[in-house]
Design an enzyme around this catalytic site. Structure first.
Site, PDB file in Angstrom:
ATOM      1  N   GLU A 191     -10.522  -8.060   3.928  1.00 24.57           N
ATOM      2  CA  GLU A 191      -8.972  -9.068   2.789  1.00 24.57           C
ATOM      3  C   GLU A 191      -8.345  -9.215   3.916  1.00 24.57           C
ATOM      4  OE1 GLU A 191      -8.155  -5.756   0.524  1.00 24.57           O
ATOM      5  OE2 GLU A 191      -6.996  -6.900  -0.565  1.00 24.57           O
ATOM      6  N   HIS A 218     -14.010  -9.124  -2.335  1.00 26.62           N
ATOM      7  CA  HIS A 218     -12.957 -10.602  -1.126  1.00 26.62           C
ATOM      8  C   HIS A 218     -13.581 -10.697  -0.040  1.00 26.62           C
ATOM      9  CE1 HIS A 218      -9.888  -7.944  -3.015  1.00 26.62           C
ATOM     10  NE2 HIS A 218      -9.761  -6.370  -1.992  1.00 26.62           N
ATOM     11  N   ARG A 264       0.853  -1.316  -0.248  1.00 23.50           N
ATOM     12  CA  ARG A 264      -0.080  -0.279   0.205  1.00 23.50           C
ATOM     13  C   ARG A 264       1.351   1.455  -0.277  1.00 23.50           C
ATOM     14  NH1 ARG A 264      -4.758   1.306   4.899  1.00 23.50           N
ATOM     15  NH2 ARG A 264      -2.859   1.735   5.551  1.00 23.50           N
ATOM     16  N   ASP A 316      -9.207  -5.692 -10.099  1.00 27.17           N
ATOM     17  CA  ASP A 316      -8.944  -5.387  -8.009  1.00 27.17           C
ATOM     18  C   ASP A 316      -7.967  -4.842  -9.011  1.00 27.17           C
ATOM     19  OD1 ASP A 316      -8.506  -4.529  -6.431  1.00 27.17           O
ATOM     20  OD2 ASP A 316      -8.161  -6.036  -5.055  1.00 27.17           O
ATOM     21  N   HIS A 343     -15.243   2.495   1.185  1.00 30.69           N
ATOM     22  CA  HIS A 343     -13.741   1.469   0.806  1.00 30.69           C
ATOM     23  C   HIS A 343     -14.320   0.651   2.088  1.00 30.69           C
ATOM     24  CE1 HIS A 343      -9.351   0.912   1.739  1.00 30.69           C
ATOM     25  NE2 HIS A 343      -9.356   1.319   0.015  1.00 30.69           N
TER      26      HIS A 343
HETATM   27 ZN    ZN Z   1     -10.131  -2.707  -3.724  1.00 29.63          ZN
END
Ligand code: ZN
Length: 457
Positions: free
Chosen positions: A239, A273, A86, A324, A210
């Protein structure tokens, strides 16, 4: 009947099953208006060069991430994870302009078409270029996504994403997240501004949260009760194991349980997910009517875990596939990895299958078409009267395809050939990919290479 064009297919997977020598009539609005099996090809019909199957819906995309696909594979430490990935993604975001986003998105959407998708659901949270944070209302970035879809010629469901916090309990966003942030009022204003734009562009508009860590329950309720978009509602959930631990520490409940307890999750919802669920959560999510949005290539790439697909399907759950982060852009690769994850876990073969004698490829395609259409807010999928003319022509000159019978065609495509089998792709009655090439391939590639060089400099 207003028939704009007719196609002749020697073999085609219709909504009710395989059929031979089928003439398909498509009106000038790109809707299928007639289907006639056992017909002959007349001089006015376009003869397809191989078996035709429905184009699939890609139910989860963050288009800008295609620019970094393959660039996060260098070890930073022995403990690289989703969370270190990330940071790389935040660095990319900090350098991208709206022009870059449009160029990268156009490239991605052209690749998705070549991979057998005819429609994409964009889970859009990159609302502001870093230089515009505090000044932009987010409209510009959404407009670029709409334009990219139009240029590439792919169907679009646009989901602006509500994203306000860095963690459970309303933590302030960190510096890397600033391009994603909206308050409730500015988010609803964005939806209002997008509504006529999407209607004019034949784009479905929905919304997304989100994740449970990025919005407080009050904010989620405010966004959901405002009912600005009647379309689908998507959310990332469960996830990562750390997300489960953080949710337990914050609420005493696991993320999927919390979501199902606190919000009216039904068939408008798509849980992206949902990797980490107990058996009870798996059954509850299946019963809710929501779609589980699975992204097997990204989930493998990020080391997320394996979705309990066999249990979920046994409980009557609906699923669909997305790409994704776009480490893969292919229907075949996502479906193959979905099945292989179950096999590796169970050390058995043929896991997601409707029954003895059934084809795994056919089971996966049927399930993904139904779940994808639901999650994209399309209402209808497959090649049938009343549906949009979105189809994939597989390569009838490929010996694997030429010698295959019915469902074997799908199994050859998914398990043995991949994108090599995709020859032509029609969306809204127009061929946007022919002989494996997108109609604007050279321009798209030139612009994309220039953007990549700029982003790397
Ligand atoms: Zn995503």
């Amino acid at each position: 009947m207003n028939v704009g064009q007719t196609l002749f297919c020697e073999r085609v997977l219709l909504a009710e099953g395989w059929a031979s020598d089928v003439t398909i009539g498509i009106d000038s609005g790109a809707t299928i208006v007639s289907i006639q099996p056992d017909s002959t090809c007349d001089s006015t019909s376009t003869r397809l060069s191989g078996p035709a199957v429905p184009a699939l819906q890609n139910l989860h995309s963050h288009a800008f991430q295609r620019a970094m696909a393959g660039l996060a594979e260098q070890a930073g430490s022995t403990d690289d994870s989703f969370w270190t990935w990330r940071e790389t993604m935040y660095r990319l975001v900090s350098r991208m302009s709206p022009d870059d986003v449009e160029v990268v998105t156009t490239k991605l959407y052209s690749e998705l078409l070549k991979g057998g998708f005819g429609h994409v659901v964009e889970f859009h949270y990159f609302h502001h270029a870093l230089a515009e944070v505090g000044r932009s209302d987010g409209f510009e970035m959404s407009a670029r996504i709409l334009r990219a879809a139009q240029t590439a010629g792919i169907g679009l469901t646009h989901l602006p994403v509500f994203y306000a916090h860095a963690g459970f309990g309303g933590l302030d966003p960190n510096a890397g997240q600033q391009p994603f942030i909206h308050g409730v009022d500015s988010f609803l204003a964005l939806l209002d501004r997008l509504e006529p734009e999407c209607r004019a562009a034949d784009v479905r508009l929905g919304l997304a949260i989100h994740s449970l860590r990025a919005a407080t329950p009050d904010e989620m309720s405010a966004v959901l009760s405002a009912e600005r978009a009647a379309g689908p509602i998507h959310i990332h959930v469960a996830e990562q194991e750390r997300e489960v631990e953080d949710c337990l520490a914050w609420s005493g409940r696991r993320p999927v349980s919390y979501l199902l307890d606190e919000f009216p999750v039904d068939d408008r919802w798509c849980a992206i997910h949902a990797t980490h669920m107990t058996t009870e959560e798996t059954a509850r999510l299946a019963r809710s009517g929501a779609v589980a949005g699975l992204c097997p290539a990204t989930e493998a790439n990020l080391g997320d875990g394996i979705f309990p697909a066999t249990d979920f399907v046994d409980y009557g759950g609906r699923l669909g596939i997305g790409t994704d982060s776009h480490v893969a852009t292919s229907v075949a690769e996502e479906l193959r990895l979905l099945e292989y994850g179950q096999r590796l876990r169970d050390r058995r073969r043929n896991r997601v299958v409707s029954g003895p004698g059934a084809s795994v490829g056919r089971t996966l395609v049927d399930a993904s078409l139904a779940g994808g259409a639901q999650a994209a807010g399309l209402g209808m999928s497959g090649i049938r009267v009343g549906a949009r003319a979105d189809l994939v022509v597989l390569d009838g000159t490929n010996p694997f395809i030429a010698a295959a019978t019915d469902d074997q065609i799908l199994d050859r495509w998914i398990f043995a050939l991949g994108n090599e089998a995709v020859r032509d792709v029609m969306v809204r009655g127009q061929f946007v990919v022919e002989q494996g090439r997108h109609r604007l391939e050279e321009d798209i590639d030139r612009n994309f290479e220039r953007a990549l060089r700029k982003l790397a400099s």
